[in-house]
Design a protein around this motif. Structure first.
Motif, PDB file in Angstrom:
ATOM      1  N   THR A  94       0.658  -1.125  -0.011  1.00  0.00           N
ATOM      2  CA  THR A  94      -0.135   0.050  -0.131  1.00  0.00           C
ATOM      3  C   THR A  94       0.726   1.344   0.125  1.00  0.00           C
ATOM      4  O   THR A  94       0.551   2.249  -0.696  1.00  0.00           O
ATOM      5  CB  THR A  94      -0.964   0.133   1.226  1.00  0.00           C
ATOM      6  OG1 THR A  94      -1.817  -1.283   1.252  1.00  0.00           O
ATOM      7  CG2 THR A  94      -1.884   1.306   1.403  1.00  0.00           C
ATOM      8  N   ILE A  95       2.063   1.284   0.937  1.00  0.00           N
ATOM      9  CA  ILE A  95       2.734   2.522   0.771  1.00  0.00           C
ATOM     10  C   ILE A  95       3.548   2.610  -0.330  1.00  0.00           C
ATOM     11  O   ILE A  95       3.946   3.717  -0.673  1.00  0.00           O
ATOM     12  CB  ILE A  95       3.581   2.358   2.243  1.00  0.00           C
ATOM     13  CG1 ILE A  95       4.056   3.979   2.386  1.00  0.00           C
ATOM     14  CG2 ILE A  95       4.660   1.719   2.238  1.00  0.00           C
ATOM     15  CD1 ILE A  95       4.257   4.078   3.958  1.00  0.00           C
ATOM     16  N   CYS A  96       4.141   1.285  -0.873  1.00  0.00           N
ATOM     17  CA  CYS A  96       4.841   1.366  -2.162  1.00  0.00           C
ATOM     18  C   CYS A  96       3.992   1.910  -3.266  1.00  0.00           C
ATOM     19  O   CYS A  96       4.486   2.854  -4.285  1.00  0.00           O
ATOM     20  CB  CYS A  96       5.373  -0.098  -2.663  1.00  0.00           C
ATOM     21  SG  CYS A  96       6.584  -0.857  -1.682  1.00  0.00           S
ATOM     22  N   ASP A  97       2.716   1.648  -3.403  1.00  0.00           N
ATOM     23  CA  ASP A  97       1.844   2.393  -4.390  1.00  0.00           C
ATOM     24  C   ASP A  97       1.749   3.733  -4.266  1.00  0.00           C
ATOM     25  O   ASP A  97       1.820   4.328  -5.146  1.00  0.00           O
ATOM     26  CB  ASP A  97       0.389   1.543  -4.295  1.00  0.00           C
ATOM     27  CG  ASP A  97       0.292   0.282  -4.815  1.00  0.00           C
ATOM     28  OD1 ASP A  97       1.356  -0.046  -5.503  1.00  0.00           O
ATOM     29  OD2 ASP A  97      -0.694  -0.381  -4.626  1.00  0.00           O
ATOM     30  N   SER A  98       1.667   4.162  -2.839  1.00  0.00           N
ATOM     31  CA  SER A  98       1.675   5.453  -2.763  1.00  0.00           C
ATOM     32  C   SER A  98       3.122   6.336  -2.922  1.00  0.00           C
ATOM     33  O   SER A  98       2.927   7.589  -3.509  1.00  0.00           O
ATOM     34  CB  SER A  98       1.428   5.878  -1.169  1.00  0.00           C
ATOM     35  OG  SER A  98       0.029   5.556  -0.976  1.00  0.00           O
ATOM     36  N   TYR A  99       4.011   5.782  -2.674  1.00  0.00           N
ATOM     37  CA  TYR A  99       5.528   6.109  -3.071  1.00  0.00           C
ATOM     38  C   TYR A  99       5.584   6.175  -4.575  1.00  0.00           C
ATOM     39  O   TYR A  99       6.129   7.527  -5.050  1.00  0.00           O
ATOM     40  CB  TYR A  99       6.731   5.148  -2.439  1.00  0.00           C
ATOM     41  CG  TYR A  99       7.824   5.482  -2.808  1.00  0.00           C
ATOM     42  CD1 TYR A  99       8.617   6.723  -2.273  1.00  0.00           C
ATOM     43  CD2 TYR A  99       8.665   4.984  -4.042  1.00  0.00           C
ATOM     44  CE1 TYR A  99       9.857   7.165  -2.771  1.00  0.00           C
ATOM     45  CE2 TYR A  99       9.933   5.251  -4.382  1.00  0.00           C
ATOM     46  CZ  TYR A  99      10.407   6.179  -3.547  1.00  0.00           C
ATOM     47  OH  TYR A  99      11.826   6.989  -4.000  1.00  0.00           O
ATOM     48  N   ALA A 113       8.797  11.840   2.951  1.00  0.00           N
ATOM     49  CA  ALA A 113       7.923  11.231   4.039  1.00  0.00           C
ATOM     50  C   ALA A 113       7.735   9.889   3.733  1.00  0.00           C
ATOM     51  O   ALA A 113       7.456   8.933   4.658  1.00  0.00           O
ATOM     52  CB  ALA A 113       6.696  12.164   4.327  1.00  0.00           C
ATOM     53  N   ILE A 114       6.853   9.768   2.573  1.00  0.00           N
ATOM     54  CA  ILE A 114       6.462   8.290   2.126  1.00  0.00           C
ATOM     55  C   ILE A 114       7.357   7.265   2.126  1.00  0.00           C
ATOM     56  O   ILE A 114       7.438   6.113   2.760  1.00  0.00           O
ATOM     57  CB  ILE A 114       5.755   8.418   0.903  1.00  0.00           C
ATOM     58  CG1 ILE A 114       4.309   9.215   1.046  1.00  0.00           C
ATOM     59  CG2 ILE A 114       5.314   6.870   0.157  1.00  0.00           C
ATOM     60  CD1 ILE A 114       3.631   9.296  -0.354  1.00  0.00           C
ATOM     61  N   ASP A 115       8.764   7.647   1.600  1.00  0.00           N
ATOM     62  CA  ASP A 115       9.627   6.691   1.639  1.00  0.00           C
ATOM     63  C   ASP A 115      10.248   6.295   3.052  1.00  0.00           C
ATOM     64  O   ASP A 115      10.700   5.350   3.082  1.00  0.00           O
ATOM     65  CB  ASP A 115      10.821   7.574   0.843  1.00  0.00           C
ATOM     66  CG  ASP A 115      12.040   6.411   0.367  1.00  0.00           C
ATOM     67  OD1 ASP A 115      11.789   5.195   0.068  1.00  0.00           O
ATOM     68  OD2 ASP A 115      13.217   6.552   0.565  1.00  0.00           O
ATOM     69  N   MET A 116      10.392   7.196   4.000  1.00  0.00           N
ATOM     70  CA  MET A 116      10.884   7.119   5.275  1.00  0.00           C
ATOM     71  C   MET A 116       9.749   5.964   5.828  1.00  0.00           C
ATOM     72  O   MET A 116      10.246   4.899   6.514  1.00  0.00           O
ATOM     73  CB  MET A 116      10.470   8.321   6.379  1.00  0.00           C
ATOM     74  CG  MET A 116      11.834   8.988   5.938  1.00  0.00           C
ATOM     75  SD  MET A 116      11.661  10.622   7.085  1.00  0.00           S
ATOM     76  CE  MET A 116      11.566   9.962   8.677  1.00  0.00           C
ATOM     77  N   GLY A 117       8.357   6.096   5.493  1.00  0.00           N
ATOM     78  CA  GLY A 117       7.294   5.099   5.946  1.00  0.00           C
ATOM     79  C   GLY A 117       7.830   3.542   5.478  1.00  0.00           C
ATOM     80  O   GLY A 117       7.518   2.461   6.104  1.00  0.00           O
ATOM     81  N   ARG A 118       7.973   3.782   4.069  1.00  0.00           N
ATOM     82  CA  ARG A 118       8.260   2.677   3.220  1.00  0.00           C
ATOM     83  C   ARG A 118       9.366   1.761   3.702  1.00  0.00           C
ATOM     84  O   ARG A 118       9.402   0.815   3.981  1.00  0.00           O
ATOM     85  CB  ARG A 118       8.366   2.839   1.829  1.00  0.00           C
ATOM     86  CG  ARG A 118       8.559   1.825   0.969  1.00  0.00           C
ATOM     87  CD  ARG A 118       8.764   2.458  -0.596  1.00  0.00           C
ATOM     88  NE  ARG A 118      10.116   2.803  -0.889  1.00  0.00           N
ATOM     89  CZ  ARG A 118      10.927   2.604  -1.881  1.00  0.00           C
ATOM     90  NH1 ARG A 118      10.536   1.545  -2.518  1.00  0.00           N
ATOM     91  NH2 ARG A 118      12.020   3.088  -2.061  1.00  0.00           N
ATOM     92  N   ARG A 119      10.659   2.687   3.900  1.00  0.00           N
ATOM     93  CA  ARG A 119      11.693   1.937   4.612  1.00  0.00           C
ATOM     94  C   ARG A 119      11.789   1.323   5.971  1.00  0.00           C
ATOM     95  O   ARG A 119      11.838   0.349   6.134  1.00  0.00           O
ATOM     96  CB  ARG A 119      12.914   2.915   4.640  1.00  0.00           C
ATOM     97  CG  ARG A 119      13.571   3.282   3.200  1.00  0.00           C
ATOM     98  CD  ARG A 119      14.472   4.307   3.442  1.00  0.00           C
ATOM     99  NE  ARG A 119      14.763   4.961   2.088  1.00  0.00           N
ATOM    100  CZ  ARG A 119      15.799   4.462   1.289  1.00  0.00           C
ATOM    101  NH1 ARG A 119      16.430   3.235   1.754  1.00  0.00           N
ATOM    102  NH2 ARG A 119      16.098   4.989   0.008  1.00  0.00           N
ATOM    103  N   ALA A 120      10.745   2.035   6.907  1.00  0.00           N
ATOM    104  CA  ALA A 120      10.628   1.565   8.200  1.00  0.00           C
ATOM    105  C   ALA A 120       9.725   0.355   8.037  1.00  0.00           C
ATOM    106  O   ALA A 120      10.011  -0.858   8.624  1.00  0.00           O
ATOM    107  CB  ALA A 120       9.793   2.298   8.969  1.00  0.00           C
ATOM    108  N   LEU A 121       8.719  -0.014   6.992  1.00  0.00           N
ATOM    109  CA  LEU A 121       8.006  -1.289   6.980  1.00  0.00           C
ATOM    110  C   LEU A 121       9.064  -2.344   6.421  1.00  0.00           C
ATOM    111  O   LEU A 121       8.915  -3.571   6.846  1.00  0.00           O
ATOM    112  CB  LEU A 121       6.766  -0.998   6.005  1.00  0.00           C
ATOM    113  CG  LEU A 121       5.570  -0.527   6.701  1.00  0.00           C
ATOM    114  CD1 LEU A 121       4.388   0.115   5.518  1.00  0.00           C
ATOM    115  CD2 LEU A 121       5.111  -1.330   7.746  1.00  0.00           C
TER     116      LEU A 121
END
Length: 158
Positions: A94-99, A113-121
């Motif tokens: 889901t976050i990859c699609d957003s990224y 900001a999205i990339d930080m969340g993607r990396r955290a997951l």
């Protein structure tokens, strides 16, 4: 953790297990395979000395890691239930699609900001993978990250 035999020198993915999701995900998978072969630490507990060939597949809702010699002789089979990864993989995609959408049109601050969340997951998935494999297979964090990317590529079929 740097013995020359403690590494993967070839990786294959079961074509029937791969879900085609789009060029961005296909590219990430190809990069993960390339990077994994270039640099990894991979030491199965019961497979003797490497280097190893690794074949990944999804079989009956489990990730199958068929660890082989360089002569393609099967050394050990590790199966890992995928259920503990379902939520994490779903959230990750889901976050990859957003990224990938943001990269095309959003301001740099939103992309970061999205990339930080993607990396955290991705890190969370990598740590879970390391933990779940620990009794059968030792991998370093970077190897776990690349294996998590490949797990995601295969997990999508479920």
């Amino acid at each position: 953790m740097s013995e020359p035999g403690s590494r993967i020198v070839k990786i294959t993915l079961d074509e029937a297990s791969i879900a085609r999701r789009g060029p961005d995900i296909d590219h990430e998978r190809a990069v993960a395979v390339f990077d994994l072969v270039e640099q990894n630490y991979f030491q199965p507990r019961d497979a003797g000395t490497g280097p190893y060939h690794l074949h990944l597949a999804v079989v009956e809702n489990k990730l199958s890691l068929d660890i082989r010699s360089t002569e393609e002789e099967s050394l050990v089979q590790v199966e890992l239930p995928l259920a503990p990864f379902r939520r994490l993989v779903k959230d990750y995609f889901t976050i990859c699609d957003s990224y990938f959408d943001a990269v095309r049109s959003a301001p740099q601050s939103r992309i970061e900001a999205i990339d930080m969340g993607r990396r955290a997951l991705h890190n969370e998935g990598s740590e879970l993978l390391q933990e779940r494999l620990a009794d059968r297979l030792e991998v370093d964090f970077d190897t776990a990250r690349r294996l998590f990317t490949l797990l995601c590529a295969l997990h999508l079929r479920l």
